[in-house]
Design a protein around this motif. Structure first.
Motif, PDB file in Angstrom:
ATOM      1  N   PHE A 177      -8.126  -6.542   1.159  1.00  0.00           N
ATOM      2  CA  PHE A 177      -8.501  -5.664   2.285  1.00  0.00           C
ATOM      3  C   PHE A 177      -7.612  -6.286   3.358  1.00  0.00           C
ATOM      4  CE2 PHE A 177     -11.820  -2.639   1.224  1.00  0.00           C
ATOM      5  CZ  PHE A 177     -11.992  -3.010  -0.388  1.00  0.00           C
ATOM      6  N   ASP A 178      -7.896  -7.374   3.683  1.00  0.00           N
ATOM      7  CA  ASP A 178      -7.328  -7.971   5.122  1.00  0.00           C
ATOM      8  C   ASP A 178      -5.604  -8.122   4.905  1.00  0.00           C
ATOM      9  OD1 ASP A 178      -9.275  -8.800   7.182  1.00  0.00           O
ATOM     10  OD2 ASP A 178      -9.984  -9.984   5.879  1.00  0.00           O
ATOM     11  N   SER A 180      -4.112  -6.140   3.201  1.00  0.00           N
ATOM     12  CA  SER A 180      -3.427  -4.655   3.238  1.00  0.00           C
ATOM     13  C   SER A 180      -3.300  -4.476   4.684  1.00  0.00           C
ATOM     14  CB  SER A 180      -4.382  -3.617   2.505  1.00  0.00           C
ATOM     15  OG  SER A 180      -4.370  -3.695   1.126  1.00  0.00           O
ATOM     16  N   LEU A 181      -4.504  -4.662   5.535  1.00  0.00           N
ATOM     17  CA  LEU A 181      -4.096  -4.586   7.075  1.00  0.00           C
ATOM     18  C   LEU A 181      -3.051  -5.300   7.564  1.00  0.00           C
ATOM     19  CD1 LEU A 181      -8.071  -4.518   7.811  1.00  0.00           C
ATOM     20  CD2 LEU A 181      -6.633  -2.726   8.264  1.00  0.00           C
ATOM     21  N   LEU A 185      -1.053  -1.364   5.872  1.00  0.00           N
ATOM     22  CA  LEU A 185      -1.698  -0.263   4.923  1.00  0.00           C
ATOM     23  C   LEU A 185      -3.127  -0.222   5.349  1.00  0.00           C
ATOM     24  CD1 LEU A 185      -0.119  -1.901   1.856  1.00  0.00           C
ATOM     25  CD2 LEU A 185       0.675   0.091   3.329  1.00  0.00           C
ATOM     26  N   GLU A 186      -3.802   0.914   4.708  1.00  0.00           N
ATOM     27  CA  GLU A 186      -5.178   0.939   4.977  1.00  0.00           C
ATOM     28  C   GLU A 186      -5.988  -0.223   4.049  1.00  0.00           C
ATOM     29  OE1 GLU A 186      -7.076   3.485   6.602  1.00  0.00           O
ATOM     30  OE2 GLU A 186      -5.083   3.680   7.423  1.00  0.00           O
ATOM     31  N   PRO A 187      -7.229  -0.520   4.343  1.00  0.00           N
ATOM     32  CA  PRO A 187      -7.775  -1.508   3.592  1.00  0.00           C
ATOM     33  C   PRO A 187      -8.378  -1.174   2.346  1.00  0.00           C
ATOM     34  CG  PRO A 187      -9.227  -0.868   5.411  1.00  0.00           C
ATOM     35  CD  PRO A 187      -7.953  -0.359   5.678  1.00  0.00           C
ATOM     36  N   GLY A 188      -7.739  -2.044   1.245  1.00  0.00           N
ATOM     37  CA  GLY A 188      -8.452  -1.454  -0.181  1.00  0.00           C
ATOM     38  C   GLY A 188      -7.375  -2.112  -0.890  1.00  0.00           C
ATOM     39  N   ASN A 190      -3.982  -1.214  -2.586  1.00  0.00           N
ATOM     40  CA  ASN A 190      -3.060  -0.162  -2.526  1.00  0.00           C
ATOM     41  C   ASN A 190      -2.037  -0.565  -3.550  1.00  0.00           C
ATOM     42  OD1 ASN A 190      -3.385   1.126   0.208  1.00  0.00           O
ATOM     43  ND2 ASN A 190      -4.055  -1.018   0.675  1.00  0.00           N
TER      44      ASN A 190
END
Length: 266
Positions: A177-178, A180-181, A185-188, A190
């Motif tokens: 999550f972090d 991706s951020l 990107l969107e958290p998750g 990917n």
């Protein structure tokens, strides 16, 4: 009854199992919930003191509850701080996950906080785990306690080989999550996005190069892919999500049958 060391230590489980270890995230500050999770056949259970609703008192009590099962007790601390790292180990954590480790210096600070001298600077006073394990704890801790650092920023990716090369690190743990951020990107999860896929490949390659284990926060849907990719430590669920999902499924099941039940009653 005191459990054999290999049932409480990720390091010894990795050495003996020959397969990926599957675990769950404990985020609820509730001893009974922890006891229920501990009764299941997970390899490890992580008490989340970073994003869970858990403070230090909850950590200590949750670790006591996890003693009822056989999973290896892990704590993710809120930050890279020697005081809190030492306290969760004193309370009975057999592994520690430290977030936002972005450089080799950050990683060296984690090792120093988690190891006694001469390999580190952890203060001696294992009040919680000392009562459980007795005088043998000091002689065993370096063999049993796993030190795991999180790779979850672009800076960490840039420095991942230097982080992995720090003596005393056992595993790199990817936080999707972090990360991706940080990658924009969107958290998750990917998967399929080149930046995300490349980041996973980079972390896995660094782990293989430096003979470290690779961990990742995951879910029941994504975990099989993580096994195929080569991760060694994979979370598959969280207590709060599993509770919510199971209760929603039960409610939906009854609602789907409600019309027939009402018709039958009338």
């Amino acid at each position: 009854m005191k459990k054999p060391a290999h049932l409480r230590s990720l390091r010894l489980r990795w050495a003996r199992s020959g397969r990926p270890l599957l675990g769950a995230w404990c985020m609820l500050p509730d001893r009974f919930a922890a006891e229920a999770v501990a009764s299941l056949d997970f390899d490890f259970l992580c008490v989340d003191a970073q994003h869970g609703l858990i403070d230090y008192r909850d950590v200590a009590q949750t670790l006591q509850a996890l003693e009822l099962g056989e999973a290896a007790p892990v704590v993710r601390v809120p930050w890279n701080d020697p005081g809190i790292i030492g306290k969760v180990l004193d309370a009975g954590a057999m592994s520690v996950i430290v977030p936002m480790v972005n450089s080799a210096d950050d990683a060296r600070a984690v090792v120093a906080a988690a190891r006694y001298a001469p390999g580190g600077s952890r203060s001696f006073g294992p009040v919680g785990i000392g009562w459980r394990d007795g005088p043998s704890y000091l002689g065993r801790t370096n063999d049993e306690v796993a030190i795991i650092v999180m790779i979850e920023t672009v800076a960490a990716l840039r420095n991942v080989d230097q982080i992995a090369a720090v003596p005393g690190i056992d595993a790199l743990f990817l936080g999707p999550f972090d990360l991706s951020l940080s990658l924009g990107l969107e958290p998750g999860d990917n998967d399929g996005a080149a930046l995300f896929d490349d980041a996973i490949d980079t972390v896995l390659h660094s782990c293989r190069t430096h003979n470290l284990k690779a961990g990742i926060l995951s879910s029941r849907m994504v975990a099989p892919r993580r096994v195929t990719q080569g991760f060694d430590m994979i979370s598959v669920t969280m207590d709060v999500q599993a509770l919510s999902r199971a209760m929603a499924d039960d409610l939906d099941t009854v609602k789907s049958q409600l019309g027939a039940a009402v018709t039958s009653r009338n």
